[in-house]
Design a protein around this motif. Structure first.
Motif, PDB file in Angstrom:
ATOM      1  N   ASP A   1       1.594   6.122  -7.258  1.00 14.82           N
ATOM      2  CA  ASP A   1       0.258   7.318  -7.390  1.00 14.82           C
ATOM      3  C   ASP A   1       0.550   9.066  -8.169  1.00 14.82           C
ATOM      4  O   ASP A   1       0.775   9.326  -8.131  1.00 14.82           O
ATOM      5  N   ARG A   2       1.508   9.186  -6.379  1.00 12.59           N
ATOM      6  CA  ARG A   2       1.817  10.163  -6.113  1.00 12.59           C
ATOM      7  C   ARG A   2       3.290  10.941  -6.668  1.00 12.59           C
ATOM      8  O   ARG A   2       3.331  12.049  -7.492  1.00 12.59           O
ATOM      9  N   TYR A   3       3.783  10.178  -7.929  1.00 11.14           N
ATOM     10  CA  TYR A   3       4.912   9.920  -8.412  1.00 11.14           C
ATOM     11  C   TYR A   3       3.876  10.578  -9.772  1.00 11.14           C
ATOM     12  O   TYR A   3       4.667  11.440 -10.794  1.00 11.14           O
ATOM     13  N   HIS A   4       2.991   9.779 -10.418  1.00 13.47           N
ATOM     14  CA  HIS A   4       2.176  10.076 -11.550  1.00 13.47           C
ATOM     15  C   HIS A   4       1.623  10.574 -10.924  1.00 13.47           C
ATOM     16  O   HIS A   4       1.411  11.508 -12.583  1.00 13.47           O
ATOM     17  N   LEU A   5       0.949  11.899 -10.187  1.00 14.14           N
ATOM     18  CA  LEU A   5       0.602  13.185 -10.249  1.00 14.14           C
ATOM     19  C   LEU A   5       1.659  13.962 -10.635  1.00 14.14           C
ATOM     20  O   LEU A   5       1.414  15.083 -10.901  1.00 14.14           O
ATOM     21  N   LEU A   6       3.201  14.168  -9.813  1.00 14.08           N
ATOM     22  CA  LEU A   6       4.209  14.876 -10.402  1.00 14.08           C
ATOM     23  C   LEU A   6       4.221  14.424 -11.659  1.00 14.08           C
ATOM     24  O   LEU A   6       4.519  15.769 -12.501  1.00 14.08           O
ATOM     25  N   MET A   7       4.512  13.261 -11.904  1.00 11.07           N
ATOM     26  CA  MET A   7       5.058  13.424 -14.081  1.00 11.07           C
ATOM     27  C   MET A   7       3.423  14.159 -14.642  1.00 11.07           C
ATOM     28  O   MET A   7       4.178  14.495 -15.667  1.00 11.07           O
ATOM     29  N   GLN A   8       2.327  13.810 -14.296  1.00  9.72           N
ATOM     30  CA  GLN A   8       1.683  15.058 -15.184  1.00  9.72           C
ATOM     31  C   GLN A   8       1.781  16.509 -14.702  1.00  9.72           C
ATOM     32  O   GLN A   8       1.187  17.285 -16.143  1.00  9.72           O
TER      33      GLN A   8
ATOM     34  N   ASN B   1       0.965  -0.825  -0.258  1.00 10.00           N
ATOM     35  CA  ASN B   1      -0.144   0.030  -0.075  1.00 10.00           C
ATOM     36  C   ASN B   1       1.192   0.696  -0.153  1.00 10.00           C
ATOM     37  O   ASN B   1       0.333   2.289  -0.890  1.00 10.00           O
ATOM     38  N   ARG B   2       1.680   1.411   1.130  1.00  6.93           N
ATOM     39  CA  ARG B   2       3.148   2.849   0.597  1.00  6.93           C
ATOM     40  C   ARG B   2       3.395   2.408  -0.446  1.00  6.93           C
ATOM     41  O   ARG B   2       3.334   3.921  -1.319  1.00  6.93           O
ATOM     42  N   ILE B   3       4.184   1.908  -1.079  1.00  5.82           N
ATOM     43  CA  ILE B   3       4.237   1.279  -2.273  1.00  5.82           C
ATOM     44  C   ILE B   3       3.230   2.100  -3.426  1.00  5.82           C
ATOM     45  O   ILE B   3       3.887   3.256  -4.436  1.00  5.82           O
ATOM     46  N   ASP B   4       2.054   1.903  -3.364  1.00  2.00           N
ATOM     47  CA  ASP B   4       1.305   2.839  -4.051  1.00  2.00           C
ATOM     48  C   ASP B   4       1.102   3.882  -4.227  1.00  2.00           C
ATOM     49  O   ASP B   4       1.042   4.518  -5.318  1.00  2.00           O
ATOM     50  N   GLU B   5       0.765   3.924  -3.113  1.00  4.19           N
ATOM     51  CA  GLU B   5       0.705   5.776  -2.624  1.00  4.19           C
ATOM     52  C   GLU B   5       1.991   6.334  -3.253  1.00  4.19           C
ATOM     53  O   GLU B   5       1.721   7.452  -4.252  1.00  4.19           O
ATOM     54  N   LYS B   6       3.253   6.053  -3.082  1.00  2.00           N
ATOM     55  CA  LYS B   6       4.219   6.493  -3.273  1.00  2.00           C
ATOM     56  C   LYS B   6       4.005   6.250  -5.030  1.00  2.00           C
ATOM     57  O   LYS B   6       4.421   7.717  -5.729  1.00  2.00           O
TER      58      LYS B   6
END
Length: 123
Positions: A114-121, A107-112
């Protein structure tokens, strides 16, 4: 199905090296290995099944001393079934805890991610 296997065949079937198979035998994890007239090890279908079980429980973190105890309890047969059941129930509890810990990490990896995907967008 072939009922007898040499150490090279067992190594291929189980993924364990010949060295590891010999080590397991010395550690009394694998017992009752027959020998042919030249002294070479001959493994049975039961030995293969047992080795595959050992691999699985070892991969879940069962300590060597517990594996040795379980193997020793296997020798007399069904008279030790209650002790073996108790050992497996205790180990199962430890595995369940491991699974929960791994789910938390996942779950922690998935949260990270998700955060990276938002930042990359935003780039």
């Amino acid at each position: 199905m072939k009922n007898q296997f040499n150490i090279k065949e067992v190594s291929k079937l189980t993924g364990l090296s010949e060295h590891t198979l010999r080590f397991y035998e010395k550690q009394l994890l694998i017992k009752n290995i027959s020998r042919d007239k030249n002294g070479y090890r001959i493994y049975s279908d039961f030995n293969i099944e047992w080795i595959n079980f050992l691999i699985k429980v070892k991969n879940t973190g069962m300590p060597l001393k517990d594996l040795q105890c379980y193997a020793e309890l296997m020798s007399p047969g069904n008279s030790t079934i209650f002790e073996r059941e108790k050992m497996l129930i205790e180990h199962r509890k430890r595995v369940e805890i491991q699974i929960e810990d791994l789910k938390t990490i996942l779950n922690r990896i998935d949260e990270k991610l998700d955060r990276y995907h938002l930042l990359m967008q935003q780039l």
